[in-house]
Design a protein around this motif. Structure first.
Motif, PDB file in Angstrom:
ATOM      1  N   UNK A   1       0.849  -1.193   0.000  1.00  0.00           N
ATOM      2  CA  UNK A   1       0.000   0.000   0.000  1.00  0.00           C
ATOM      3  C   UNK A   1       0.881   1.238   0.000  1.00  0.00           C
ATOM      4  N   UNK A   2       0.462   2.241  -0.758  1.00  0.00           N
ATOM      5  CA  UNK A   2       1.228   3.480  -0.854  1.00  0.00           C
ATOM      6  C   UNK A   2       0.686   4.453   0.193  1.00  0.00           C
ATOM      7  N   UNK A   3       1.496   4.697   1.220  1.00  0.00           N
ATOM      8  CA  UNK A   3       1.040   5.472   2.363  1.00  0.00           C
ATOM      9  C   UNK A   3       0.669   6.904   1.982  1.00  0.00           C
TER      10      UNK A   3
ATOM     11  N   UNK B   1      -5.925  10.436   0.321  1.00  0.00           N
ATOM     12  CA  UNK B   1      -7.321   9.979   0.233  1.00  0.00           C
ATOM     13  C   UNK B   1      -8.045  10.229   1.554  1.00  0.00           C
ATOM     14  N   UNK B   2      -7.424   9.852   2.663  1.00  0.00           N
ATOM     15  CA  UNK B   2      -8.056  10.016   3.966  1.00  0.00           C
ATOM     16  C   UNK B   2      -8.342  11.469   4.289  1.00  0.00           C
ATOM     17  N   UNK B   3      -7.385  12.348   3.990  1.00  0.00           N
ATOM     18  CA  UNK B   3      -7.572  13.768   4.251  1.00  0.00           C
ATOM     19  C   UNK B   3      -8.697  14.329   3.381  1.00  0.00           C
ATOM     20  N   UNK B   4      -8.747  13.914   2.126  1.00  0.00           N
ATOM     21  CA  UNK B   4      -9.784  14.394   1.213  1.00  0.00           C
ATOM     22  C   UNK B   4     -11.172  13.968   1.678  1.00  0.00           C
ATOM     23  N   UNK B   5     -11.298  12.715   2.104  1.00  0.00           N
ATOM     24  CA  UNK B   5     -12.586  12.219   2.584  1.00  0.00           C
ATOM     25  C   UNK B   5     -13.009  12.961   3.847  1.00  0.00           C
TER      26      UNK B   5
ATOM     27  N   UNK C   1      -1.243   7.802  10.605  1.00  0.00           N
ATOM     28  CA  UNK C   1      -2.292   6.933  11.159  1.00  0.00           C
ATOM     29  C   UNK C   1      -3.591   7.686  11.405  1.00  0.00           C
ATOM     30  N   UNK C   2      -3.520   9.012  11.504  1.00  0.00           N
ATOM     31  CA  UNK C   2      -4.723   9.817  11.737  1.00  0.00           C
ATOM     32  C   UNK C   2      -5.745   9.641  10.617  1.00  0.00           C
ATOM     33  N   UNK C   3      -5.255   9.400   9.403  1.00  0.00           N
ATOM     34  CA  UNK C   3      -6.145   9.339   8.244  1.00  0.00           C
ATOM     35  C   UNK C   3      -6.435   7.916   7.791  1.00  0.00           C
ATOM     36  N   UNK C   4      -5.938   6.935   8.542  1.00  0.00           N
ATOM     37  CA  UNK C   4      -6.093   5.537   8.139  1.00  0.00           C
ATOM     38  C   UNK C   4      -7.551   5.095   8.049  1.00  0.00           C
ATOM     39  N   UNK C   5      -8.426   5.420   9.038  1.00  0.00           N
ATOM     40  CA  UNK C   5      -9.818   4.949   8.940  1.00  0.00           C
ATOM     41  C   UNK C   5     -10.518   5.399   7.665  1.00  0.00           C
TER      42      UNK C   5
END
Length: 391
Positions: free
Chosen positions: A8-10, A16-20, A323-327
């Motif tokens: 996976x490309x971190x 992606x996580x920040x955008x969502x 890790x903040x944006x992982x979910x």
């Protein structure tokens, strides 16, 4: 095609996580009164854009960034291009169906003619979506999986049956919804990638061709019949260009074909910036109309922002904060529809999520931020329980 990293490309996950997270924030913010104009979507004819108008194209950009890795994963499983395209069509169909239902749950209905409230209709619809497309435990039998998928299918068909629009009309594609627009742009971009491979120059030419197609069809505005229908869907062309731009950025950053990544990233950002400037001289900037100026400005901003994330995460290896944006990164579709599910559930009982005192000004802005963070925390909890929605 040449091999890309298999892990996976971190940096893509973070982007992606920040955008969502921002998408959930601005969706909630849309219901807040007395906020600055720069926190709102610009009107169609404003010739301007705000950071709110950048969220949707950022997601299209990320969809494109993920395509090369998704294709490689299918190839590693032994799929040929035909099988990959078939899988892509199924994914796109799912997005289009969900988007279609979501649009009709928001407007175009005649609740007085329906046997159930639109809130209950929406709740059943979303649970049907979860039944159809959520992941299931590995120990489930084929019969259990079939039962769950059948329940979801029956639920969607039943909601279509009881739906009533004005003058006894049915559900209509008033527009395809965010997910539907993503579905159309995704499948077109996937086909382009399967045909062109990892040739950045060819993909760039294809992306610019879709911008040119927009300009051509724009001149046919007002036509009737089939041409009129095609012109009405003209914005799909710039959406495809946005997905392809993310695909190109991904190849520049990770394809073994590219030897000088730093120079490639700089060149891509610089060229898209110049193209955006030129497009602004020709077209007004409008997210609603999906003009080339809006699309190219979005590409420039997204490429610039991702370049920063790439440098921090992939080059400097500062990763502890990711890790903040992982979910949100691991379950973007679920976190996108979760607020709508909660809204439908509350509406079914006549309740509201947001108190009136938090529906205006600074209090509303803070509420929207807390709401977005809460949704991320809730999705993190659902992830631990194995609840995932993935197409």
């Amino acid at each position: 095609m040449q091999s890309l990293p298999n892990n996976r490309i971190l940096s893509i996950d973070v982007f992606r996580g920040f955008t969502i997270l921002v998408m959930v924030f601005v969706n909630e913010l849309a219901g807040i009164a007395n906020i600055p104009d720069w926190m709102k979507h610009m009107p169609a004819d404003a010739d301007a854009m705000t950071f709110v108008d950048l969220v949707f194209p950022a997601f299209l950009f990320i969809v494109g960034m993920s395509i090369p890795f998704a294709v490689q994963a299918r190839e590693n499983k032994g799929d040929n291009p035909t099988a990959i395209l078939k899988h892509g069509l199924i994914r796109a169909f799912g997005l289009i169906v969900i988007g279609f239902y979501m649009v009709n749950s928001i407007g175009g209905y005649d609740e007085s003619a329906m046997p159930i409230s639109i809130a209950l209709w929406s709740l059943v619809m979303y649970f049907s979506v979860l039944a159809l497309w959520s992941s299931v435990p590995k120990h489930w039998s084929a019969a259990q999986i079939l039962s769950l998928r059948s329940l979801g299918t029956i639920g969607l068909l039943a909601m279509a049956w009881v739906y009533e629009g004005p003058n006894e009309s049915w559900m209509t594609p008033q527009w395809w919804g965010i997910l539907g627009l993503i579905g159309w742009a995704y499948i077109a971009s996937l086909l382009c990638y399967l045909l062109a491979g990892q040739r950045v120059v060819v993909l760039s030419a294809i992306g610019l061709s879709f911008i040119g197609l927009f300009a051509l069809l724009e001149r046919l505005h007002g036509q009737e019949g089939l041409i009129g229908v095609i012109v009405q869907e003209n914005r799909n062309n710039t959406h495809i260009a946005l997905v392809l731009s993310g695909l190109i950025m991904s190849l520049i950053c990770f394809s073994p074909r590219v030897k000088r990544r730093g120079a490639g990233i700089f060149l891509f950002v610089a060229i898209t910036g110049l193209l955006a400037y030129a497009a602004c001289l020709i077209w007004d900037v409008s997210k609603i109309w999906a003009t080339p100026s809006w699309a190219l400005l979005s590409v420039f901003y997204c490429a610039s922002l991702y370049a920063i994330v790439y440098w921090v995460v992939e080059v400097k290896h500062y990763k502890s904060w990711c890790a903040l944006f992982e979910p949100a990164a691991n379950n973007p579709l679920l976190i996108y529809i979760l607020p709508y599910i909660l809204l439908a559930a509350m509406g079914t009982f006549g309740w509201t999520i947001r108190p009136d005192v938090l529906s205006s000004g600074v209090a509303g802005i803070l509420w929207s931020a807390v709401f977005a963070i809460t949704m991320m925390a809730l999705v993190a909890g659902l992830n631990k329980l194995g609840v995932r929605l993935k197409l």
